[in-house]
Structures are given as C-alpha cells and as structure tokens.
Enzyme design. Structure first.
Site, PDB file in Angstrom:
ATOM      1  N   LYS A 191      12.190   8.650  24.298  1.00 21.32           N
ATOM      2  CA  LYS A 191      12.358   7.237  24.661  1.00 21.32           C
ATOM      3  C   LYS A 191      13.798   6.823  24.404  1.00 21.32           C
ATOM      4  O   LYS A 191      14.231   6.681  23.271  1.00 21.32           O
ATOM      5  CB  LYS A 191      11.416   6.338  23.839  1.00 21.32           C
ATOM      6  CG  LYS A 191      11.461   4.890  24.299  1.00 21.32           C
ATOM      7  CD  LYS A 191      11.337   3.919  23.146  1.00 21.32           C
ATOM      8  CE  LYS A 191      12.496   3.007  22.887  1.00 21.32           C
ATOM      9  NZ  LYS A 191      13.359   2.517  23.920  1.00 21.32           N
ATOM     10  N   GLU A 266      18.300   8.384  11.296  1.00 25.51           N
ATOM     11  CA  GLU A 266      19.752   8.284  11.245  1.00 25.51           C
ATOM     12  C   GLU A 266      20.075   6.817  11.488  1.00 25.51           C
ATOM     13  O   GLU A 266      19.975   6.343  12.627  1.00 25.51           O
ATOM     14  CB  GLU A 266      20.351   9.193  12.342  1.00 25.51           C
ATOM     15  CG  GLU A 266      21.822   9.318  12.274  1.00 25.51           C
ATOM     16  CD  GLU A 266      22.253   9.671  10.880  1.00 25.51           C
ATOM     17  OE1 GLU A 266      23.020   8.891  10.321  1.00 25.51           O
ATOM     18  OE2 GLU A 266      21.796  10.697  10.352  1.00 25.51           O
ATOM     19  N   CYS A 300      28.027   4.691  14.405  1.00 25.70           N
ATOM     20  CA  CYS A 300      27.452   4.599  13.044  1.00 25.70           C
ATOM     21  C   CYS A 300      28.522   4.977  12.040  1.00 25.70           C
ATOM     22  O   CYS A 300      28.464   4.591  10.879  1.00 25.70           O
ATOM     23  CB  CYS A 300      26.286   5.546  12.846  1.00 25.70           C
ATOM     24  SG  CYS A 300      25.258   5.765  14.243  1.00 25.70           S
ATOM     25  N   GLU A 401      26.567  -3.843   8.234  1.00 26.57           N
ATOM     26  CA  GLU A 401      27.053  -3.148   9.426  1.00 26.57           C
ATOM     27  C   GLU A 401      27.249  -4.164  10.553  1.00 26.57           C
ATOM     28  O   GLU A 401      26.321  -4.894  10.902  1.00 26.57           O
ATOM     29  CB  GLU A 401      26.038  -2.083   9.852  1.00 26.57           C
ATOM     30  CG  GLU A 401      26.546  -1.248  11.013  1.00 26.57           C
ATOM     31  CD  GLU A 401      25.636  -0.077  11.350  1.00 26.57           C
ATOM     32  OE1 GLU A 401      24.423  -0.277  11.473  1.00 26.57           O
ATOM     33  OE2 GLU A 401      26.163   1.046  11.507  1.00 26.57           O
TER      34      GLU A 401
HETATM   35  C1  UN1 Z   1      27.594   7.812  15.775  1.00 27.84           C
HETATM   36  O1  UN1 Z   1      28.477   7.335  15.086  1.00 27.84           O
HETATM   37  O2  UN1 Z   1      26.639   7.127  16.129  1.00 27.84           O
HETATM   38  O3  UN1 Z   1      31.310  11.695  14.432  1.00 27.84           O
HETATM   39  C2  UN1 Z   1      27.674   9.213  16.231  1.00 27.84           C
HETATM   40  C3  UN1 Z   1      31.437  11.019  15.454  1.00 27.84           C
HETATM   41  C4  UN1 Z   1      30.718  11.439  16.700  1.00 27.84           C
HETATM   42  C5  UN1 Z   1      29.280  11.069  16.625  1.00 27.84           C
HETATM   43  C6  UN1 Z   1      29.079   9.677  16.166  1.00 27.84           C
HETATM   44  N1  UN1 Z   1      30.868  12.849  16.886  1.00 27.84           N
HETATM   45  O4  UN1 Z   1      32.127  10.024  15.472  1.00 27.84           O
END
Ligand code: UN1
Length: 513
Positions: A191, A266, A300, A401
């Site tokens: 999804k 995550e 993230c 965040e």
């Molecule tokens: C994310 O931040 O949601 O390390 C993933 C990074 C990328 C992946 C980020 N390779 O910034």
C-alpha cells in the site's frame, strides 16, 4: 516462469489526459470494488493531475490478501536464486527507464530531478544487492554437544507480508521493503502513500515485467485509515513493515503487538549536525545546506538542527544564511532549481505553522519563514528555506519533526554539550559530527544515540549496503537495507538431525571419553 501482466492503463501514453490506474490483485489490474477513485497531483502545480487511482476499501484488501495467500505456497518453493533473477532483471529495467521514472517522480512528488534520479538509483542498488542475497540468505550451522547429531538453523519466509510506504522516497523506500521480502520468499500486499501512487505502481509494473508470477505482489491504493489497518488486521498477514509518521507507526505497532505479528517501523527523526570549533567550516556549511534543504527537508534523515560551538557560531550562521539566500526554489524539472515544492497544501501549512511556533517561542528567524506565492510558485506548495538562530534545545522547533525546509541553529559551549543536545530528543535516526580531531570523532561515534552516525558528512545520504533505521521513537529495533533487511521477512527454524540411532538427551547425557 510465466505471468507477465502489464497494466493496460499504464501502457497508454501518459502525455494526454490523466489515466485511471487500478489495483493489481492476483495478476489482474482491477478497479476498487466501490468504483471510487482519488487523484494524485503535482505539488509544483496542483492543477496538474498525475492520475486517478483506486480508492480502495477493506474488501479490496481482503481480495489482495486472498491472492497473496494463494500464491504463497508456490512462490516459497521457487529457489531463492531464481527469485533473485527477477530482481536482477528488474534492476536492468530500472536502469533503462531511470530518466523516465525520475521525471515522473519529480512531477508526482516534487523533489528536484537530480534527487529523483538518486531515488531511482537507490532502488537499482537495492535490487542488485538483494539479488545477491538470493545466493546467501545465510543460515547457521553450529556444533552439537552430542555425538552423531547435526545442529543448524535456516531462514524461512514468514508468509503474506503487508508493506506500507511513504511519499518522500516513492520508489526507493518501496524497493527497500519489496526486494528483501520477495527474495526471502514472501508474497506481498503493498500500500503506497496516497500522494505518490504512480511511482509505486511503476515499480510494481517493472517487477511484473521482470517475471514476478501473478499474486506474488499485490498492489492496493487508498487512504491509510481505510486500508492500512485492514492489511494489519487480516489474520493471514504475518508481518508488517511501515515507514511513516511516529503517530501512525505507534498505532500500527500497538495493534501488531496485540495480534502477535512481526512489525518493523521506520518513523520520525530530529537529526542534528554538530559543528565543533575545530571543524572545516566550509565543509560543514556545505553539509548543513544539503542536509537541511535537500528534498526540501522532507527526509526522515533531514538535518533540522545544527548544533554549533559558540566560538564559530556567528561565522557559521552568516555563511549558512549567505548560501541559503542563493538557493533556487522552484519546479524540480528545471535543473537549475535546487529546492522543489513540499508534498501538499496541508504539509505546507504545517511547516509554516512551525515557523510561527518558532517565532512565538523566541527563536530568531534569521532567514526565510514564508510560503512562496509569486508567479508560477502560487500554483504549487513552495516554502522558503528557513533558518532559526539562537534556538534553545528544548524549544518545540528543536524537538519536533517538521518535515520541511526549516532548520534550527543551536549554540553550545563544548563538545560534551553538543553531544548532550544532539541526543536530547525523543528520536534517534541520524546524527553527525564535524571535527578535525580524531579522538573526538571516535568519542562521537561512541556517544551519539542514533542508528546512523556521520563524521564530517551531513545526516542524509545513507547507502543501501548498511543497516538503515533508528533507535528511541524512530524505530522498534529493526533495520532496513544491508544484511539486516531480511530479518523482518524471515523466520528462523532451528533443526537438529540425530543420526546416532539412539535417544540422546541434551543437557543430560554427557560425552563419554
Ligand atoms: C528518508 O530519509 O526517508 O539516507 C530516507 C538518505 C537516503 C534515504 C533517506 N538514502 O538520505
């Protein structure tokens, strides 16, 4: 292996009116049972509809799980190296179509074209890496304490797995979950985020083209509240992997806990770059600029805090502001633009609300702060790269965040204080230290509380061959990517083969000299 089923809709030219895209269930592209659709739009120009997608409900999820459950017994029998061949083939198709996919991604998600290429590249890397895993999927053999007895452990697939993916890495993150799940022998219900269904659908199509049999991968679009929980609740789904907000992740993990399902989360981050008085300042400014404003701060791993030693604070802040002023914001398809739009209007508002919070808390707005609405930008969701100075570590803008192009500069008096401030949030994804002192670098590696640590590099830019994930509220003990990725998608089975021809009792019989 047969089973190439290609969506009749996506085979049509994408240049004309927006197409209708369906769910993929049991190898058939089908409408949602209720017949409803939702639109995916271009965040750089909300008038541009990318496509109409199935607004699915629980009954669609049930059908997708039916198909995945039916396909599982046969798929798990396919030798892993053959499952891996499909991933390798998918990597080649991804390579051939990289530019097309990147352009589509920029139109659907907004990230600037060069970063969209990187997103597709990350999926290519993951496909190749996981194709190799098809000839590893290492088990264990250990000595037995008894003679004429063999002890080993193997990995087996868990069954039907539910994958729930976000919009910020709309091809890379689905690939992080899909490829290890598939190579391990699971069947899948995917999804994707409602903001980026077409990117995910393209990846699904590529896997089908590469030879994935019908029912092994099922694709259902629609609202998380409606269908995400339906995937979680279905008793035939044995494991869930989700990347998303902390709020949603905690809810899903809680429910999976009650249902005794494997769950890997995550979730959020509040990552920091620490800049010590001995740092190469130019390098640190480069890193902060990229870490804070790359992907318009929607990673993230984004550097939404920069913790700077007081001795270099003013110099650093001036340099960062100067460089930020030069950033070009606009449609990511124009290769001159360095910062694209944010994903949608509600996210734009939420980011700007945080700017107001920062001002009310007494942080000093030293650059940006506004929604951009001049000319063409008014059609999309553009926010100025924004820097707050003199931020206190406990302010909301330094704790929560924001997921947008906003960063908080926090002055500190010492290395020890920098570490304490960096560690002082509920999250633990990515932290970075800029220093020229080797002893401090290693001390930082030891003391920083996060799943990923960078030395003299920003908080973003993880490579797929190492574990990706975080501690504290960022995750629940799992990691994606690297050799760790298959853990979520396999169950250990310990096996003892006794070829002594008599009953041997472990812990009781002793070895007879
Ligand atoms: C994310 O931040 O949601 O390390 C993933 C990074 C990328 C992946 C980020 N390779 O910034």
């Amino acid at each position: 292996m047969s089973g190439t089923v290609v969506s009749p809709d996506t085979q049509k030219s994408r240049s004309g009116a927006p197409q209708i895209y369906n769910n993929l269930i049991g190898g058939q592209w089908v409408k949602a049972e209720g017949g409803k659709t939702f639109d995916s739009t271009n965040p750089a120009n909300l008038d541009e509809v990318i496509g109409h997608f199935a607004a699915s409900s629980k009954s669609d999820v049930t059908r997708a799980v039916d198909a995945a459950a039916k396909a599982f017994p046969k798929w798990k029998q396919v030798p892993a190296p053959y499952r891996a061949e499909i991933l390798l083939k998918a990597s080649r198709i991804l390579e051939t179509r990289k530019e097309e996919l990147a352009t589509l991604m920029t139109s659907e998600m907004g990230k600037v074209i060069n970063e969209a290429r990187g997103d597709v590249q990350e999926a290519i890397d993951m496909a190749k890496y996981m194709a190799g895993e098809g000839r590893r999927l290492f088990g264990q053999t250990v000595p037995s304490e008894l003679q004429n007895k063999f002890a080993m452990a193997i990995r087996q697939p868990v069954g039907v797995v539910g994958l729930i993916t976000p919009w910020n890495f709309p091809i890379a993150i689905p690939s992080w979950k899909l490829f290890p799940a598939l190579v391990s022998g699971n069947t899948v219900v995917l999804k994707p985020a409602t903001d980026t269904p077409l990117c995910a659908l393209m990846l699904v199509e590529i896997l089908i083209e590469a030879g994935l049999p019908p029912g092994v991968l099922n694709f259902v679009t629609g609202r998380g509240g409606e269908i995400g929980m339906a995937i979680v609740e279905d008793p035939r789904v044995k494991a869930i992997s989700i990347t998303g907000s902390t709020e949603v992740g905690k809810r899903v993990a809680g429910r999976c806990g009650e249902l005794m399902k494997k769950i890997s989360c995550e979730l959020g981050g509040k990552n920091a770059i620490c800049v010590m008085e001995d740092a190469d300042l130019e390098l640190a400014v480069d890193g902060a600029l990229w870490g804070a404003f790359g992907t318009a701060g929607q990673r993230c791993t984004a550097a939404s805090r920069v913790v700077i030693h007081k001795k270099r604070y003013k110099e650093f802040a001036d340099m960062l502001v100067k460089r930020t002023k030069e950033l070009k914001v606009g449609n990511g398809l124009d290769p001159d633009n360095q910062v694209g739009p944010v994903i949608n209007r509600s996210q734009l508002k939420s980011i700007n609300d945080y700017v107001q919070v920062g001002k009310q808390e007494g942080a000093k707005l030293i650059f940006g702060g506004n929604i951009l609405s001049e000319g063409e930008l008014a059609k999309g969701c553009f926010h100025e790269p924004t820097i707050f100075g003199d931020v206190k570590p406990d302010m909301r803008i330094a704790q929560e965040e924001i997921f947008g192009p906003v960063t908080a500069l926090i002055p500190v008096e010492s290395f020890e204080e920098a570490i304490a401030v960096a560690n002082g949030t509920e999250f633990g994804l990515s932290l970075s230290m800029y220093t020229q002192d080797i002893n401090r670098a290693f001390k930082a590696i030891e003391e920083l509380e996060s799943g990923i640590v960078y030395i003299n590099a920003p908080t973003i830019g993880a490579e797929i061959q190492l574990p990706f994930g975080g501690i504290k509220s960022t995750g629940n003990g799992h990691r994606e990517a690297g050799t760790t990725a298959v853990e979520q998608f396999t169950e250990w089975k310990a096996i003892y083969v006794d070829y002594s021809g008599r009953l041997q009792k472990a812990q009781i019989d002793s070895y007879d000299h």
